[in-house]
Design an enzyme around this catalytic site. Structure first.
Site, PDB file in Angstrom:
ATOM      1  CD  GLU A  28      -5.837 -23.647 -13.212  1.00 39.55           C
ATOM      2  OE1 GLU A  28      -5.341 -24.719 -13.568  1.00 39.55           O
ATOM      3  OE2 GLU A  28      -6.845 -23.131 -13.746  1.00 39.55           O
ATOM      4  CG  ASP A  48       4.929 -12.288 -10.952  1.00 44.03           C
ATOM      5  OD1 ASP A  48       4.233 -11.906 -11.903  1.00 44.03           O
ATOM      6  OD2 ASP A  48       5.091 -13.487 -10.670  1.00 44.03           O
ATOM      7  CG  HIS A  62       0.277   4.888  -8.229  1.00 40.94           C
ATOM      8  ND1 HIS A  62       0.601   4.028  -7.210  1.00 40.94           N
ATOM      9  CD2 HIS A  62       0.364   6.133  -7.705  1.00 40.94           C
ATOM     10  CE1 HIS A  62       0.888   4.719  -6.115  1.00 40.94           C
ATOM     11  NE2 HIS A  62       0.734   6.005  -6.399  1.00 40.94           N
ATOM     12  CE  LYS A  72      -0.323  -1.766 -12.471  1.00 44.50           C
ATOM     13  NZ  LYS A  72      -0.488  -0.716 -11.464  1.00 44.50           N
ATOM     14  CG  HIS A 119      -4.454  -0.636  -9.449  1.00 46.56           C
ATOM     15  ND1 HIS A 119      -3.378  -1.059  -8.717  1.00 46.56           N
ATOM     16  CD2 HIS A 119      -5.502  -1.407  -9.077  1.00 46.56           C
ATOM     17  CE1 HIS A 119      -3.750  -2.055  -7.940  1.00 46.56           C
ATOM     18  NE2 HIS A 119      -5.038  -2.284  -8.133  1.00 46.56           N
ATOM     19  CE1 TYR A 132       2.015  -3.936  -9.253  1.00 46.66           C
ATOM     20  CE2 TYR A 132       1.671  -4.516  -6.958  1.00 46.66           C
ATOM     21  CZ  TYR A 132       2.244  -3.701  -7.916  1.00 46.66           C
ATOM     22  OH  TYR A 132       3.045  -2.666  -7.521  1.00 46.66           O
ATOM     23  CG  ASP A 170       0.197   8.135  -3.859  1.00 48.58           C
ATOM     24  OD1 ASP A 170       0.770   8.303  -4.956  1.00 48.58           O
ATOM     25  OD2 ASP A 170       0.033   7.017  -3.343  1.00 48.58           O
TER      26      ASP A 170
END
Length: 185
Positions: A28, A48, A62, A72, A119, A132, A170
């Site tokens: 699950e 999603d 980020h 998330k 993250h 995610y 980044d």
């Protein structure tokens, strides 16, 4: 499902119960009521996302700020990543601290990341498919971030520097010190 709260309050590693036999496996991957029991509230996921990256890719660090901040629930469908979250919640006892955990298609672990965290992840397998769920939609004007190679945070992405693949955005992101100054921390 087993839930392990990390040193960062509200951030949980979720380890599923996996049923395997000669046909394959079953587990699950999401149960709203179980997650509510772990968190003490019911997150409402509205989006999603999925990405595919090759070895050496470093994405992050980020976040979204203000009314567009996001919690998330992240996992790896294929491959392996080092997943990193940094607590930047004002007034948090663990402000500026981070955790790094390996998420793989084999261990099937997930990480619940509350709002107020930076993250990012690095790909340590040939390829990785990263999935995610977010409890808020994407809003470009609320984006914020920190350079993943920030020397104050000193995160070990487990990729040699010469093999890292980092976006220009980044690479040009602010330092953690600049982030603190901007947010008056």
């Amino acid at each position: 499902m087993q839930a392990i709260e990390t040193k960062l309050k509200g951030c949980f590693i979720l380890e599923p119960t996996i049923f395997e036999d000669d046909r394959g496996y079953f587990f699950e991957s999401y149960n709203e009521e179980k997650l509510k029991g772990i968190l003490g509230y019911k997150p409402i996921f509205v989006q999603d996302n999925q990405s595919k990256s090759s070895y050496g890719v470093v994405r992050g660090l980020h976040m979204q700020e203000g009314e567009y901040s996001q919690a998330k629930l992240v996992r790896v469908i294929e491959g392996a990543v080092i997943d990193v979250v940094v607590d930047v919640r004002p007034g948090s006892g663990t402000y500026g601290e981070f955790i790094a955990i390996e998420l793989t298609e084999q261990n099937k672990k997930q990480l619940f990341i509350p709002r107020g965290f930076l993250h990012g992840f690095s790909v340590v397998s040939e390829n990785a498919i990263f999935f995610y769920k977010c409890d808020n939609g994407y809003n470009k004007s609320s984006e914020d971030g920190i350079n993943p190679l920030d020397t104050e945070l000193n995160i070990n992405w487990q990729i040699p520097l010469e093999k890292m693949i980092i976006s220009e955005k980044d690479k040009l992101a602010q330092s953690f010190n600049e982030f603190k100054i901007k947010n008056l921390i």
